[in-house]
Scaffold this motif. Structure first.
Motif, PDB file in Angstrom:
ATOM      1  N   TRP A   1       0.833  -1.200   0.000  1.00 46.01           N
ATOM      2  CA  TRP A   1       0.000   0.000   0.000  1.00 46.01           C
ATOM      3  C   TRP A   1       0.872   1.257   0.000  1.00 46.01           C
ATOM      4  O   TRP A   1       0.621   2.194  -0.761  1.00 46.01           O
ATOM      5  CB  TRP A   1      -0.919  -0.018   1.214  1.00 46.01           C
ATOM      6  N   ILE A   2       1.919   1.259   0.819  1.00 40.23           N
ATOM      7  CA  ILE A   2       2.846   2.398   0.872  1.00 40.23           C
ATOM      8  C   ILE A   2       3.540   2.578  -0.479  1.00 40.23           C
ATOM      9  O   ILE A   2       3.645   3.698  -0.988  1.00 40.23           O
ATOM     10  CB  ILE A   2       3.895   2.202   1.994  1.00 40.23           C
ATOM     11  N   LEU A   3       3.997   1.487  -1.078  1.00 42.01           N
ATOM     12  CA  LEU A   3       4.654   1.561  -2.383  1.00 42.01           C
ATOM     13  C   LEU A   3       3.696   2.105  -3.444  1.00 42.01           C
ATOM     14  O   LEU A   3       4.081   2.943  -4.262  1.00 42.01           O
ATOM     15  CB  LEU A   3       5.167   0.180  -2.787  1.00 42.01           C
ATOM     16  N   ALA A   4       2.449   1.656  -3.409  1.00 39.54           N
ATOM     17  CA  ALA A   4       1.459   2.133  -4.380  1.00 39.54           C
ATOM     18  C   ALA A   4       1.203   3.622  -4.211  1.00 39.54           C
ATOM     19  O   ALA A   4       1.109   4.358  -5.199  1.00 39.54           O
ATOM     20  CB  ALA A   4       0.165   1.338  -4.220  1.00 39.54           C
ATOM     21  N   VAL A   5       1.097   4.086  -2.980  1.00 35.02           N
ATOM     22  CA  VAL A   5       0.865   5.513  -2.726  1.00 35.02           C
ATOM     23  C   VAL A   5       2.035   6.340  -3.245  1.00 35.02           C
ATOM     24  O   VAL A   5       1.840   7.372  -3.901  1.00 35.02           O
ATOM     25  CB  VAL A   5       0.623   5.768  -1.220  1.00 35.02           C
ATOM     26  N   ILE A   6       3.239   5.886  -2.986  1.00 37.97           N
ATOM     27  CA  ILE A   6       4.426   6.613  -3.445  1.00 37.97           C
ATOM     28  C   ILE A   6       4.452   6.679  -4.975  1.00 37.97           C
ATOM     29  O   ILE A   6       4.704   7.737  -5.557  1.00 37.97           O
ATOM     30  CB  ILE A   6       5.715   5.961  -2.896  1.00 37.97           C
TER      31      ILE A   6
ATOM     32  N   VAL B   1       1.745   9.161  -6.202  1.00 37.17           N
ATOM     33  CA  VAL B   1       2.105  10.554  -5.915  1.00 37.17           C
ATOM     34  C   VAL B   1       3.203  11.021  -6.873  1.00 37.17           C
ATOM     35  O   VAL B   1       3.116  12.121  -7.437  1.00 37.17           O
ATOM     36  CB  VAL B   1       2.539  10.712  -4.436  1.00 37.17           C
ATOM     37  N   VAL B   2       4.212  10.205  -7.084  1.00 43.54           N
ATOM     38  CA  VAL B   2       5.270  10.572  -8.015  1.00 43.54           C
ATOM     39  C   VAL B   2       4.709  10.695  -9.433  1.00 43.54           C
ATOM     40  O   VAL B   2       5.095  11.588 -10.196  1.00 43.54           O
ATOM     41  CB  VAL B   2       6.434   9.556  -7.956  1.00 43.54           C
ATOM     42  N   GLY B   3       3.770   9.825  -9.786  1.00 45.95           N
ATOM     43  CA  GLY B   3       3.130   9.916 -11.096  1.00 45.95           C
ATOM     44  C   GLY B   3       2.370  11.215 -11.280  1.00 45.95           C
ATOM     45  O   GLY B   3       2.443  11.845 -12.340  1.00 45.95           O
ATOM     46  N   VAL B   4       1.648  11.651 -10.256  1.00 48.83           N
ATOM     47  CA  VAL B   4       0.923  12.915 -10.333  1.00 48.83           C
ATOM     48  C   VAL B   4       1.894  14.082 -10.457  1.00 48.83           C
ATOM     49  O   VAL B   4       1.674  15.014 -11.247  1.00 48.83           O
ATOM     50  CB  VAL B   4      -0.008  13.081  -9.113  1.00 48.83           C
ATOM     51  N   VAL B   5       2.981  14.047  -9.712  1.00 50.06           N
ATOM     52  CA  VAL B   5       3.994  15.107  -9.801  1.00 50.06           C
ATOM     53  C   VAL B   5       4.570  15.147 -11.210  1.00 50.06           C
ATOM     54  O   VAL B   5       4.766  16.223 -11.779  1.00 50.06           O
ATOM     55  CB  VAL B   5       5.095  14.898  -8.743  1.00 50.06           C
ATOM     56  N   GLN B   6       4.834  13.987 -11.793  1.00 50.52           N
ATOM     57  CA  GLN B   6       5.364  13.944 -13.155  1.00 50.52           C
ATOM     58  C   GLN B   6       4.364  14.522 -14.154  1.00 50.52           C
ATOM     59  O   GLN B   6       4.747  15.210 -15.096  1.00 50.52           O
ATOM     60  CB  GLN B   6       5.734  12.516 -13.547  1.00 50.52           C
ATOM     61  N   LEU B   7       3.074  14.245 -13.948  1.00 53.33           N
ATOM     62  CA  LEU B   7       2.048  14.817 -14.823  1.00 53.33           C
ATOM     63  C   LEU B   7       2.055  16.334 -14.739  1.00 53.33           C
ATOM     64  O   LEU B   7       1.956  17.027 -15.762  1.00 53.33           O
ATOM     65  CB  LEU B   7       0.664  14.287 -14.440  1.00 53.33           C
ATOM     66  N   ILE B   8       2.183  16.866 -13.542  1.00 54.69           N
ATOM     67  CA  ILE B   8       2.197  18.317 -13.352  1.00 54.69           C
ATOM     68  C   ILE B   8       3.422  18.935 -14.017  1.00 54.69           C
ATOM     69  O   ILE B   8       3.355  20.021 -14.588  1.00 54.69           O
ATOM     70  CB  ILE B   8       2.134  18.663 -11.844  1.00 54.69           C
TER      71      ILE B   8
ATOM     72  N   VAL C   1       1.089   1.646 -12.715  1.00 54.06           N
ATOM     73  CA  VAL C   1       1.880   0.676 -11.943  1.00 54.06           C
ATOM     74  C   VAL C   1       1.503   0.748 -10.459  1.00 54.06           C
ATOM     75  O   VAL C   1       1.377  -0.276  -9.796  1.00 54.06           O
ATOM     76  CB  VAL C   1       3.391   0.903 -12.154  1.00 54.06           C
ATOM     77  N   GLY C   2       1.290   1.960  -9.949  1.00 52.03           N
ATOM     78  CA  GLY C   2       0.872   2.111  -8.556  1.00 52.03           C
ATOM     79  C   GLY C   2      -0.463   1.446  -8.292  1.00 52.03           C
ATOM     80  O   GLY C   2      -0.654   0.801  -7.262  1.00 52.03           O
ATOM     81  N   LEU C   3      -1.392   1.569  -9.227  1.00 50.61           N
ATOM     82  CA  LEU C   3      -2.690   0.920  -9.057  1.00 50.61           C
ATOM     83  C   LEU C   3      -2.580  -0.597  -9.182  1.00 50.61           C
ATOM     84  O   LEU C   3      -3.319  -1.330  -8.528  1.00 50.61           O
ATOM     85  CB  LEU C   3      -3.688   1.461 -10.085  1.00 50.61           C
ATOM     86  N   ALA C   4      -1.655  -1.078 -10.006  1.00 51.70           N
ATOM     87  CA  ALA C   4      -1.479  -2.515 -10.175  1.00 51.70           C
ATOM     88  C   ALA C   4      -0.789  -3.153  -8.970  1.00 51.70           C
ATOM     89  O   ALA C   4      -1.063  -4.299  -8.626  1.00 51.70           O
ATOM     90  CB  ALA C   4      -0.674  -2.795 -11.439  1.00 51.70           C
TER      91      ALA C   4
ATOM     92  N   GLY D   1      -8.298  -2.850  -4.742  1.00 51.13           N
ATOM     93  CA  GLY D   1      -8.673  -2.875  -6.148  1.00 51.13           C
ATOM     94  C   GLY D   1      -7.939  -3.988  -6.870  1.00 51.13           C
ATOM     95  O   GLY D   1      -7.831  -5.101  -6.387  1.00 51.13           O
ATOM     96  N   TYR D   2      -7.407  -3.699  -8.042  1.00 55.36           N
ATOM     97  CA  TYR D   2      -6.675  -4.695  -8.811  1.00 55.36           C
ATOM     98  C   TYR D   2      -5.234  -4.758  -8.316  1.00 55.36           C
ATOM     99  O   TYR D   2      -4.594  -3.733  -8.131  1.00 55.36           O
ATOM    100  CB  TYR D   2      -6.676  -4.347 -10.300  1.00 55.36           C
ATOM    101  N   SER D   3      -4.741  -5.933  -8.095  1.00 56.33           N
ATOM    102  CA  SER D   3      -3.353  -6.086  -7.676  1.00 56.33           C
ATOM    103  C   SER D   3      -2.714  -7.231  -8.449  1.00 56.33           C
ATOM    104  O   SER D   3      -3.312  -8.292  -8.609  1.00 56.33           O
ATOM    105  CB  SER D   3      -3.266  -6.374  -6.176  1.00 56.33           C
TER     106      SER D   3
END
Length: 52
Positions: free
Chosen positions: A6-11, A14-21, A34-37, A42-44
């Motif tokens: 869960w911690i890895l997925a959150v990180i 968050v990094v993905g959103v920062v990259q989008l910005i 990848v974070g959602l997977a 949800g899906y894992s």
């Protein structure tokens, strides 16, 4: 183990959103997917379906 995933997925998300910005659209989307997977909710990719 679930908490660490869960911690890895959150990180990753968050990094993905920062990259989008910052304008890295493809890399940001890849990190979010990848974070959602990886996440235990949800899906894992670590949860396998049991077939009868």
């Amino acid at each position: 183990m679930g908490f660490l995933l869960w911690i890895l997925a959150v990180i990753l998300v968050v990094v993905g959103v920062v990259q989008l910005i910052q304008g890295q659209i493809i890399f940001g989307i890849v990190l979010i997917v990848v974070g959602l997977a990886v996440g235990p909710g949800g899906y894992s990719i670590f949860n396998s379906r049991k077939t009868a």
